[in-house]
Design an enzyme around this catalytic site. Sequence first.
Site, mmCIF file in Angstrom:
data_model
loop_
_atom_site.group_PDB
_atom_site.id
_atom_site.type_symbol
_atom_site.label_atom_id
_atom_site.label_comp_id
_atom_site.label_asym_id
_atom_site.label_seq_id
_atom_site.Cartn_x
_atom_site.Cartn_y
_atom_site.Cartn_z
ATOM 1 N N LYS A 1 -6.367 4.724 8.877
ATOM 2 C CA LYS A 1 -5.186 5.100 7.935
ATOM 3 C C LYS A 1 -5.436 6.779 8.066
ATOM 4 C CE LYS A 1 -3.026 1.408 5.250
ATOM 5 N NZ LYS A 1 -3.496 1.489 3.805
ATOM 6 N N SER B 1 0.522 -1.548 -0.130
ATOM 7 C CA SER B 1 -0.474 -0.294 -0.231
ATOM 8 C C SER B 1 1.054 1.734 -0.279
ATOM 9 C CB SER B 1 -1.234 -0.091 1.311
ATOM 10 O OG SER B 1 -0.480 0.151 2.906
#
Lengths: 202, 202, 202, 202, 202, 202
Positions: free
Chosen positions: E137, E94
């Site tokens: 996140k 990611s």
Amino acid sequence: IPEVELGEDEVGVATGLAWTPVGGDVLFIEAIVTKGSGRLILTGRLGDVMKESAQAALGFIKANADKYGIKKDFSKIDIHVHVPAGAIPKDGPSAGITIATAMLSALTERKVRKEVAMTGEITLGGKVLPVGGLKEKILAALRYGAKTVILPEKNKQEVMEELPEEAKKKIKLVFVNRVEPVFELALYPEEKKGRTKRKKSS
Amino acid sequence: IPEVELGEDEVGVATGLAWTPVGGDVLFIEAIVTKGSGRLILTGRLGDVMKESAQAALGFIKANADKYGIKKDFSKIDIHVHVPAGAIPKDGPSAGITIATAMLSALTERKVRKEVAMTGEITLGGKVLPVGGLKEKILAALRYGAKTVILPEKNKQEVMEELPEEAKKKIKLVFVNRVEPVFELALYPEEKKGRTKRKKSS
Amino acid sequence: IPEVELGEDEVGVATGLAWTPVGGDVLFIEAIVTKGSGRLILTGRLGDVMKESAQAALGFIKANADKYGIKKDFSKIDIHVHVPAGAIPKDGPSAGITIATAMLSALTERKVRKEVAMTGEITLGGKVLPVGGLKEKILAALRYGAKTVILPEKNKQEVMEELPEEAKKKIKLVFVNRVEPVFELALYPEEKKGRTKRKKSS
Amino acid sequence: IPEVELGEDEVGVATGLAWTPVGGDVLFIEAIVTKGSGRLILTGRLGDVMKESAQAALGFIKANADKYGIKKDFSKIDIHVHVPAGAIPKDGPSAGITIATAMLSALTERKVRKEVAMTGEITLGGKVLPVGGLKEKILAALRYGAKTVILPEKNKQEVMEELPEEAKKKIKLVFVNRVEPVFELALYPEEKKGRTKRKKSS
Amino acid sequence: IPEVELGEDEVGVATGLAWTPVGGDVLFIEAIVTKGSGRLILTGRLGDVMKESAQAALGFIKANADKYGIKKDFSKIDIHVHVPAGAIPKDGPSAGITIATAMLSALTERKVRKEVAMTGEITLGGKVLPVGGLKEKILAALRYGAKTVILPEKNKQEVMEELPEEAKKKIKLVFVNRVEPVFELALYPEEKKGRTKRKKSS
Amino acid sequence: IPEVELGEDEVGVATGLAWTPVGGDVLFIEAIVTKGSGRLILTGRLGDVMKESAQAALGFIKANADKYGIKKDFSKIDIHVHVPAGAIPKDGPSAGITIATAMLSALTERKVRKEVAMTGEITLGGKVLPVGGLKEKILAALRYGAKTVILPEKNKQEVMEELPEEAKKKIKLVFVNRVEPVFELALYPEEKKGRTKRKKSS
Ligand SMILES: [Ca+2]
Ligand SMILES: [Ca+2]
Ligand SMILES: [Ca+2]
Ligand SMILES: [Ca+2]
Ligand SMILES: [Ca+2]
Ligand SMILES: [Ca+2]
Ligand SMILES: [Ca+2]
Ligand SMILES: [Ca+2]
Ligand SMILES: [Ca+2]
Ligand SMILES: [Ca+2]
Ligand SMILES: [Ca+2]
Ligand SMILES: [Ca+2]
């Protein structure tokens, strides 16, 4: 008359000392220099610490090459260090100064005095650090007929306390903080290179 | 008439001896030299000790290349050592002098006498160190029709005590401290290179 | 009078601090520069994190070579970092600024002040990140006679709370966010390079 | 009419034989030569013994390159050997002569006769050593429509005893001690290279 | 006033986002370019997937170097990517677009806007693939004072459903299918390179 | 109207098919060509068999470079193959022809028709070998809107028996023995390179 094993003085073979579970032993460390491509070849079942010790020894010598009159271009030679017997695993940093001595001998073609045995870790900067198994190592040097043993200064007290008085009388002990005096004691003088005729020690 | 297996003398094939749990055996060690880039290629399921032994053998030969009339630039050749049979794992330092002999044969194109079998560890400086399994190895050499077996000097007493008297009579035993006499005994003389016509041994 | 161990100021040896299960310790990190081919050689049983830390330190120095007056072509030198004692495993990122200091000293030939001890992780961009074991490390610096300890700014609160008042009086604590002031404090000034004569610290 | 699988004769594809727990099988060994840098690329889930076998095969060919009219500079080509199917692990030395044949075909652009199946270990010097699973391998060759099977001389007695008489009548068995006759039998003659038009075998 | 941590905009440092078992976190990804030999150096305890992600990011940039005005010869530079803190293991794909942004910044010397945080896998062709841990996140980005978060288009529905309305109001969310708009948003414009004076964000 | 996912035709992206425990899936295989030094870079958590499959695909293309009008010097480029998603492990030889197609597209800059999905092992000589999971793979191709599926000839019978009649009507199945017709079907014609304007498929 214990002088059975050390053999004749040669270029590229230095007398080290090892501790084993059944007592000390003498270890002959061999170094040769051949045309090559800057490699350091290490054989004889050496463990990682001993291999790094050889790298540190070589680092010191490279950084001080001018001082020792080494004119070789290290990128165009290989240095091979072998420690017989090939089937016996070896490890630890205590052969550092012996490896350095064998390497410098091979690079300068100055013979090594086999009757000078030695043990001590070398640092990249040339310091000599303490090691273990001193008493057993010194007794092994005696058995092989060595005349001198070079030891780390930081092991001096321990050696003086533990070594039997009788042994102290039979062998010269030299304690060092740095590797330069090791080379002084163990290597033939530079000016005599190639012409020296010493009494054989075996 | 045991001469069944040794075959004709060739360049690059030397007769070694191995100890196995079911007795001694003969081992043919092959070496070839090709154009290359300074690599040492080792095949035949060789263990780490045996690979290091081959490196030590090559180190000795490189350091003594002039003495043996080797004009090749080692950085422009590859040396390949193979030990059949490919599926059988092999290890230990005792093939050292045999590997050295096969290499030197390939480098100088001097044939090897197959009836000269040998066993012994080689050091980087060319010394020959003692090995194990002597009795079984010598009997295997006999079975294959070898005429001579080269052995380490330090194994002499053990061999003399353990080997049956009958075997001692059938084969010539040569004990050595260094590798130079091994080459003398096993390799065809340099001057006859390429023109020698010997009686085939099989 | 604890000044027993630090020794004389040298090029290429910086004073680091380590945490161990039995308390803090001083760690001398050695760096040398030799002719070579762009390699970073790392010895002294360094773990993977510590090796990567050395790579980050070198990355920062390479990217800032002009600023520090480094004229060497990194593709034509090897940098060797060694951390004695060779047998003791070491890991963790906290030696980052010490490794950077030893490297920069070796590259610029500016001596390092041994009485300036330090601990702190370095990032590729030159930031200094917090580390652990501060109290133990500072007490070890004191035992060795260090005059100054450089620490990460982000450890300031923790250090101020945990360190005994007595210790705070005996040593100068400098907290930093970046590595540039570390070099200022620990390295001899550039202009004095090669001619500096400082009072020996041991 | 078993000729279902062998396919048309090609450059760089030789017909090998494998033993598996469920019987023998035919194995097509592919070799190509491309511009490169002296690499030997080995794919098809080959085990270490089979990879070393390919190295020995290449060693033999390199050492005999002149004899076979190979003008290529081995340092400027890559040789890639692949043994489909890619998901099936393969090992053992018995494909040695087949690998050598595929390689020599790719290097000389001489086609291989697919109806010549073969099994046998190759040594660096070109000898052919005995292998296992002979009966199963020969029956597999028959199933695929092979006309000839090349086998190691040292397996002759075993094959003659174990192979059913019916099978012996249907296929030509050739026993060899060295690899040269393998190339003679399996490769198209050199002079016809590139112009040969043979009846397709499938 | 959460703007505690992001720090001043720099060349070669991009703001990534990580998911951890105890919530999201901000990750600063550093890249530098030095003279070298075409190496990609990856440090910071990166796992294999993250390392391959960096390779894919570099592949995309190399294949699009002209488009981004990169004149450097990749065979004569090294690119070093480091992700502090050095002792914390990191993995997963990611960080792909963040690594690409840091690399492109270092290669073009365009600063990165630290208040633009981002997460998303990059493919070799520049597509942006969905990742996990989005809610955590984004909340981490908020805590650090980020103004914008770049996310994969394919995560849009999930983010819109799971993210608290309050958070949606405080930060700008940008969803992308490819990496080009990431560079547009995060990097300073090319023409302002080296002269830009932005308000510091810390 | 299933055409949701295939996307626009591109250079260097080919449509593969994978079998997974929960059914078939479409796999986009990406290839790029950059200046380099002859490396094949393989990313996307590819297993050893899949990596060897990529090597075989490249071997075939190298050996047939002239035929496909490839003028690039392979020693001066790197070929990078990436298979997203980066976190998902992949293995097996069945992507062989897809990898070959993506590589050839990147090398010739001919676009790939994304609606041509494919599965099949490739050999070094360009043969197409049978693979598994056919029914699931074809149904996945249908779900993604593929118009054609290329399959190994040796899987024809199995596919014809197992695939539902309905599926057979919706998609064109092409069975092949070699890889050349795969390139014919999947790649845009050479002469239209760079100027083709096709209807986008998404
Ligand atoms: Ca010792
Ligand atoms: Ca020791
Ligand atoms: Ca033996
Ligand atoms: Ca042995
Ligand atoms: Ca520390
Ligand atoms: Ca630490
Ligand atoms: Ca076989
Ligand atoms: Ca076999
Ligand atoms: Ca992640
Ligand atoms: Ca993720
Ligand atoms: Ca598949
Ligand atoms: Ca498969």
